[in-house]
Design a protein around this motif. Structure first.
Motif, PDB file in Angstrom:
ATOM      1  N   UNK A 203       0.846  -1.210   0.000  1.00 36.18           N
ATOM      2  CA  UNK A 203       0.000   0.000   0.000  1.00 36.18           C
ATOM      3  C   UNK A 203       0.871   1.247   0.000  1.00 36.18           C
ATOM      4  N   UNK A 204       1.883   1.249   0.857  1.00 37.89           N
ATOM      5  CA  UNK A 204       2.781   2.408   0.938  1.00 37.89           C
ATOM      6  C   UNK A 204       3.469   2.619  -0.414  1.00 37.89           C
ATOM      7  N   UNK A 206       2.498   1.614  -3.413  1.00 41.46           N
ATOM      8  CA  UNK A 206       1.528   2.041  -4.438  1.00 41.46           C
ATOM      9  C   UNK A 206       1.206   3.533  -4.295  1.00 41.46           C
ATOM     10  N   UNK A 207       1.161   3.997  -3.062  1.00 43.21           N
ATOM     11  CA  UNK A 207       0.809   5.406  -2.837  1.00 43.21           C
ATOM     12  C   UNK A 207       2.024   6.335  -2.830  1.00 43.21           C
ATOM     13  N   UNK A 208       3.173   5.783  -3.090  1.00 45.53           N
ATOM     14  CA  UNK A 208       4.380   6.617  -3.208  1.00 45.53           C
ATOM     15  C   UNK A 208       4.807   7.266  -1.904  1.00 45.53           C
ATOM     16  N   UNK A 209       4.651   6.543  -0.771  1.00 40.26           N
ATOM     17  CA  UNK A 209       5.009   7.153   0.515  1.00 40.26           C
ATOM     18  C   UNK A 209       6.122   6.397   1.246  1.00 40.26           C
ATOM     19  N   UNK A 210       6.847   5.542   0.549  1.00 40.38           N
ATOM     20  CA  UNK A 210       7.969   4.864   1.207  1.00 40.38           C
ATOM     21  C   UNK A 210       9.024   5.915   1.549  1.00 40.38           C
ATOM     22  N   UNK A 211       9.351   6.085   2.823  1.00 40.23           N
ATOM     23  CA  UNK A 211      10.350   7.114   3.171  1.00 40.23           C
ATOM     24  C   UNK A 211      11.717   6.797   2.562  1.00 40.23           C
ATOM     25  N   UNK A 212      12.386   7.847   2.079  1.00 39.99           N
ATOM     26  CA  UNK A 212      13.703   7.665   1.450  1.00 39.99           C
ATOM     27  C   UNK A 212      14.799   7.610   2.508  1.00 39.99           C
ATOM     28  N   UNK A 595       1.499   7.922  11.987  1.00 40.52           N
ATOM     29  CA  UNK A 595       2.062   6.632  11.532  1.00 40.52           C
ATOM     30  C   UNK A 595       1.180   5.457  11.933  1.00 40.52           C
ATOM     31  N   UNK A 596       0.415   5.593  13.018  1.00 41.69           N
ATOM     32  CA  UNK A 596      -0.547   4.525  13.322  1.00 41.69           C
ATOM     33  C   UNK A 596      -1.650   4.494  12.261  1.00 41.69           C
ATOM     34  N   UNK A 597      -2.199   5.658  11.931  1.00 46.66           N
ATOM     35  CA  UNK A 597      -3.250   5.721  10.905  1.00 46.66           C
ATOM     36  C   UNK A 597      -2.720   5.152   9.581  1.00 46.66           C
ATOM     37  N   UNK A 598      -1.512   5.551   9.210  1.00 48.74           N
ATOM     38  CA  UNK A 598      -0.931   5.117   7.933  1.00 48.74           C
ATOM     39  C   UNK A 598      -0.503   3.650   7.973  1.00 48.74           C
ATOM     40  N   UNK A 599      -0.497   3.066   9.174  1.00 48.58           N
ATOM     41  CA  UNK A 599      -0.204   1.634   9.288  1.00 48.58           C
ATOM     42  C   UNK A 599      -1.498   0.832   9.423  1.00 48.58           C
ATOM     43  N   UNK A 600      -2.647   1.525   9.304  1.00 51.04           N
ATOM     44  CA  UNK A 600      -3.932   0.820   9.276  1.00 51.04           C
ATOM     45  C   UNK A 600      -4.712   0.829  10.572  1.00 51.04           C
ATOM     46  N   UNK A 601      -4.355   1.715  11.508  1.00 51.45           N
ATOM     47  CA  UNK A 601      -5.009   1.704  12.825  1.00 51.45           C
ATOM     48  C   UNK A 601      -6.003   2.870  12.938  1.00 51.45           C
ATOM     49  N   UNK A 625      -8.944   9.004   4.554  1.00 48.02           N
ATOM     50  CA  UNK A 625      -7.657   8.298   4.658  1.00 48.02           C
ATOM     51  C   UNK A 625      -7.845   6.788   4.801  1.00 48.02           C
ATOM     52  N   UNK A 626      -8.978   6.398   5.385  1.00 46.60           N
ATOM     53  CA  UNK A 626      -9.223   4.969   5.596  1.00 46.60           C
ATOM     54  C   UNK A 626      -9.211   4.196   4.274  1.00 46.60           C
ATOM     55  N   UNK A 627      -9.670   4.876   3.212  1.00 42.31           N
ATOM     56  CA  UNK A 627      -9.704   4.185   1.913  1.00 42.31           C
ATOM     57  C   UNK A 627      -8.291   3.988   1.369  1.00 42.31           C
ATOM     58  N   UNK A 628      -7.357   4.761   1.855  1.00 44.11           N
ATOM     59  CA  UNK A 628      -5.983   4.656   1.348  1.00 44.11           C
ATOM     60  C   UNK A 628      -5.170   3.642   2.155  1.00 44.11           C
ATOM     61  N   UNK A 629      -5.179   3.779   3.492  1.00 42.66           N
ATOM     62  CA  UNK A 629      -4.288   2.950   4.323  1.00 42.66           C
ATOM     63  C   UNK A 629      -5.040   1.995   5.261  1.00 42.66           C
TER      64      UNK A 629
END
Ligand code: BF8
Length: 678
Positions: A203-204, A206-212, A595-601, A625-629
């Motif tokens: 998911x991360x 696909x959404x282009x949010x992997x931290x560099x 980061x909890x929300x973006x990890x699905x919580x 945001x729920x539809x994304x992560x």
């Protein structure tokens, strides 16, 4: 020494409003010390919260001060917004843009605080790996070997066709190099991201949010929230996700892992909590802040026989260490050092008159400590180069890992020498509670998991069969705008009453310890029948203390283990789980929440929410945001409603997993049992 009344509860000659101690805190020790401070004419955060109200527009997140044409303030119209929201700043920035920029800067500051703490630990780790310091060594080689593969470090070598164990020193050095590289590597992505469940990582991606790298994502936020850059709140939130993941799955997780390797992985132990841990006849040293590198040395130094003898030579019976905030949680988890109090009790510890030294490092430290200390004999000692105080009564002893033992000895001696300056007017509240702390991913697995399968399967089984309704992570600060500890305790009690097992960190962990919720005996008193049965069988408290705020990374990894163990879906967002920060105040909490929300919580905050002035942006955080992560934010200041929102989410996840019927059966079993008893 008589108490000097220097810090007056006065504003411009007028008597200022002071706090009602009972309305300010649910804790009797805290109430007692607020009252004592008021009698002595010393103001505390509780009084200042009465005297100064927060700015409403800032509170709603719609004050922009990112350029000198402002501050541009966009209050919500009293009648609400009907139709198009036409509010804008001088440059045209909308309420959504302004609130999103402010929110993003909170994420950046929070991620920076956690991650800079992590960097400091990584630097000490490097010194230890290079054997440049005698003070620090690799203590937990098992953890080193467990962590190494996640950083791409081999733990074995092939020689002459044989697979051999690699030299531990070599592994440690490479782990140190790889870890430090995570802050600023020029390309690639953070190595720990692959520790997440695979669907989440995808998911991360696909959404282009992997931290560099860790630093870059924070700098990126500061750039894009500069005047005239990113003006699309959704795009700003995307970067919030990236930076917060660099915190939770980067800086914080590295801090936790490297601290465990250096200082030992926590395992359950017994201790105590609240102001009553201070000792009238001993030298009291209170350690406060977040980074445990120096406090580890102070713990070791204070236990040395020559130091105890020195304390006795000055008329004390010994040395009592205790802690405030997350440094406290760190030394609690690994050494059982008692907790003196939460964030809001820091001034109150000094007001007992019993503290010889308060040693602070970074984060959550009130500048007013120095003013309060002026009224007593207490020495306030700052130790970190980025965290000093302007007041002249503060001593600065800068910590350096190369002379850490000497630094710690100097500090402990200052405290001992100060014992004879203590006044006669010492009042230490009697309140304190026993606690079992020191849980972590490893010990939760040991207690609740399948020992033979080496997974969290037994925990999952208890969730599937309905004894446990679900899992909650309840974390975060105190906030002087709400009654101290009330939200924390009411929410946790409501959750455990409803069979939700609670993982806690930070000041929530301290609040629960003070309330006595961190003991196995609590289960029979406060828990629903299913959770009580599990706690009794396994011998654990219903609330498991996982440590400091960087240790929220332990909650991420525990959730990952649950997802991987099977039977509860494949991703964190599938789990019957929810997060909460009942009394948050710090920017770090916003980074953690993101980061909890973006990890699905599903993550609920109490107290206040910093985007309420921009309803469209807030809806994006709370719904879209729920539809994304798979995770989303929510806000609920009423503690009981707050807990029930979490429980409703947990129940919805149980239903989606098809395990809601199992719980109904468990409840029916109980009713049947009661009928039989009748
Ligand atoms: O990092 S919970 S008040 S002490 S910020 Fe501070 Fe908040 Fe307490 Fe720990 Ni976390």
């Amino acid at each position: 020494m008589a108490i000097e009344k220097k810090a007056k509860v006065e504003v411009e000659g007028k008597k200022a409003k002071v706090a009602d101690p009972i309305a300010a805190s649910i804790d009797i020790a805290t109430q007692e010390m607020i009252l004592r401070a008021q009698k002595l004419g010393i103001d505390t955060v509780f009084d200042r919260a009465e005297a100064m109200k927060p700015c409403n527009i800032g509170n709603q997140g719609t004050c922009c001060k990112n350029c000198a044409m402002g501050p541009c303030r966009l209050p919500l119209p009293k009648a609400g917004i009907e139709g198009e929201d036409t509010r804008k700043g001088l440059c045209g920035a909308t309420a959504n843009t302004i609130a999103a920029r402010n929110f993003a800067r909170m994420v950046a500051a929070g991620a920076a605080a956690h991650s800079d703490h992590g960097r400091c630990v990584a630097e000490v780790f490097m010194s230890a790996a290079r054997k440049e310091t005698e003070a620090y060594q690799i203590k937990d080689t098992e953890k080193l070997l467990a962590v190494a593969p996640h950083l791409g470090v081999e733990t074995t070598v092939e020689k002459d066709g044989q697979v051999l164990d690699r030299n531990i020193d070599e592994i440690a050095l490479e782990v140190a190099e790889k870890a430090l590289n995570e802050w600023g590597k020029p390309e690639g992505e953070l190595l720990y991201l692959k520790r997440a469940p695979e669907p989440l990582y995808e998911k991360w991606k696909k959404n282009g949010v992997l931290p560099r790298n860790i630093d870059r994502e924070i700098v990126d936020i500061m750039h894009r929230t500069h005047m005239g850059v990113d003006q699309d709140y959704k795009n700003i939130v995307k970067q919030c996700t990236r930076a917060s993941l660099a915190d939770g799955w980067g800086g914080s997780m590295l801090a936790t892992d490297l601290q465990d390797i250096l200082f030992g992985t926590p395992y359950p132990l017994q201790s105590e909590a609240n102001l009553g841990v201070l000792k009238k006849d001993q030298v009291n040293i209170v350690i406060h802040g977040h980074e445990p590198v120096l406090s580890e040395m102070i713990v070791a130094t204070a236990q040395k026989p020559e130091m105890i003898e020195y304390a006795k030579s000055k008329g004390a019976k010994g040395i009592q260490l205790s802690g405030i905030c997350c440094t406290a949680n760190e030394i609690l988890q690994r050494h059982g050092v008692p907790l003196c109090g939460t964030f809001l009790q820091q001034e109150l510890a000094i007001i007992t008159g019993a503290v010889e030294a308060m040693v602070v490092d970074v984060q959550c430290i009130f500048q007013n400590l120095a003013n309060v200390a002026k009224c007593f004999h207490t020495k306030v000692i700052t130790t970190h180069p980025i965290s000093r105080m302007e007041q002249s009564n503060v001593e600065h002893i800068e910590f350096d890992e190369h002379h850490a033992i000497e630094d710690a000895e100097r500090i402990v001696r200052i405290a001992i020498d100060n014992f004879q300056n203590r006044g006669a007017d010492v009042i230490i509240p009697t309140q304190k509670n026993v606690q079992i702390a020191g849980f972590g991913v490893e010990s939760v697995q040991y207690h609740l998991g399948g020992t033979f399968r080496g997974t969290y399967y037994t925990l999952n089984d208890n969730i599937i069969n309905g004894r446990l309704r679900g899992i909650a992570g309840v974390v975060g600060c105190n906030n002087a705008r709400t009654r101290h500890n009330e939200g924390h305790i009411q929410i946790v009690k409501e959750l455990i009453k409803n069979d939700v097992i609670v993982l806690t960190t930070g000041c929530n962990g301290i609040a629960c310890a003070m309330e006595g919720l961190l003991t196995p005996d609590t289960a029979a008193v406060f828990c629903g029948p299913g959770l009580a049965e599990v706690c009794e069988t396994v011998g654990i408290p219903p609330v498991l203390h996982l440590g400091s705020c960087v240790d929220n990374s332990r909650i991420l990894l525990a959730a990952t283990e649950v997802a991987k163990a099977g039977g509860l879906g494949k991703d964190i967002s599938d789990l019957p789980a929810a997060g909460s920060a009942p009394e948050w105040m710090s920017e770090k909490a916003i980074s953690i929440g993101q980061y909890f929300v973006s990890s699905g919580v599903y993550t609920v905050f109490g107290a206040t929410f910093p985007t309420s002035g921009a309803p469209v942006f807030q809806k994006y955080l709370f719904e879209d945001l729920e539809k994304v992560y798979g995770g989303k934010w929510d806000f609920e200041p009423d503690p009981i409603k707050h807990a029930h929102k979490m429980i409703a989410h947990i129940d919805a996840k149980r239903k989606a997993l098809g395990i809601d019927k199992a719980r109904e059966r468990v409840l029916m079993d109980m009713a049947d049992r009661q009928k039989l008893e009748a």
